[in-house]
Design an enzyme around this catalytic site. Structure first.
Site: not given
Ligand code: IDP
Ligand code: MG
Length: 214
Positions: A72, A112, A177, A180, A191
């Site tokens: 990312k 997404y 984080n 992805h 994807e």
């Molecule tokens: P993942 O990346 O671990 O699969 P997902 O639930 O698919 O998590 O969410 C996609 C991305 O959205 C996350 O990696 C993170 O960057 C962002 N995200 C998820 N939950 C939150 C939140 O509560 N606040 C802000 N960003 C979030």
């Molecule tokens: Mg995800």
């Protein structure tokens, strides 16, 4: 006087640079020639067997299982591309596609799509497609990669990710984080073709696989 000194220094630096470049080019040429000879002394490129054609999305449950990953923008900005991709190589996995992309808003929204109803969707899309840094999209192939890839990444919130995982080692914010990774067979199947066309995927034989798979 000062100008003259500067000019002399510059000329010396240039000639040094040009000598080094020539030397480097010569060495590179010799290296390439040696490589070519060693390869042609065995099978030629045209007769080397190509990896069996694998569907773009891979073959889940086999050694040709594939998953989609993306470094990312936060991790690209922080110079973590090699650190992150290197972990997959070290584990023994094969990278079969990779590219740096400044994603459009449309591409990120499609990627997404399942999170459209979430409160963070807008901020997530804006951040990922801001253009302030590109992403590095890549596809990894190997046994168990969909689940193991998620295990290597850690959970969504880096603060809750175990040390040793990518997120647990590189971040403190849920929105930044680092990486992805597809969350399952269905995710990988949608994807991989969303980000890569068939001709952007390399079906290649990794000779080290005989030291990785028993
Ligand atoms: P993942 O990346 O671990 O699969 P997902 O639930 O698919 O998590 O969410 C996609 C991305 O959205 C996350 O990696 C993170 O960057 C962002 N995200 C998820 N939950 C939150 C939140 O509560 N606040 C802000 N960003 C979030
Ligand atoms: Mg995800």
């Amino acid at each position: 006087m000062a100008t003259g000194t500067m000019a002399t220094t510059t000329a010396a630096a240039e000639s040094g640079a040009s000598f080094n470049w020539g030397f480097a080019a010569g060495a590179a040429f010799a290296g390439a020639a040696a490589l070519a000879i060693s390869q042609y002394s065995g099978e030629s490129f045209s007769t080397m067997s190509a990896a069996a054609d694998v569907p773009v999305a891979g073959l889940p449950g086999t050694n040709q299982e594939r998953s989609f990953f993306m470094v990312k923008p936060d991790a690209v900005q922080r110079g973590l591309v090699s650190e992150i991709i290197g972990r997959f190589e070290k584990r023994g996995y094969k990278i079969v596609a990779m590219k740096m992309v400044t994603p459009s808003r449309e591409l990120i929204e499609a990627h997404y799509d399942d999170l459209r109803s979430r409160p963070f969707f807008e901020g997530l899309c804006k951040y990922m497609s801001s253009g302030e840094a590109p992403v590095v999209a890549f596809v990894v192939e190997g046994k168990g990669i969909i689940k193991v890839g998620r295990d290597m990444i850690g959970v969504t919130d880096p603060l809750k990710s175990a040390p040793g995982t990518i997120r647990g080692d590189t971040g403190v914010s849920i929105g930044m984080n680092s990486i992805h990774g597809s969350d399952g067979v269905e995710g990988a199947a949608s994807e991989i073709p969303l980000w890569f066309s068939q001709d952007e995927i390399a079906n290649w034989n990794k000779t080290a696989d005989k030291w990785i798979y028993e």
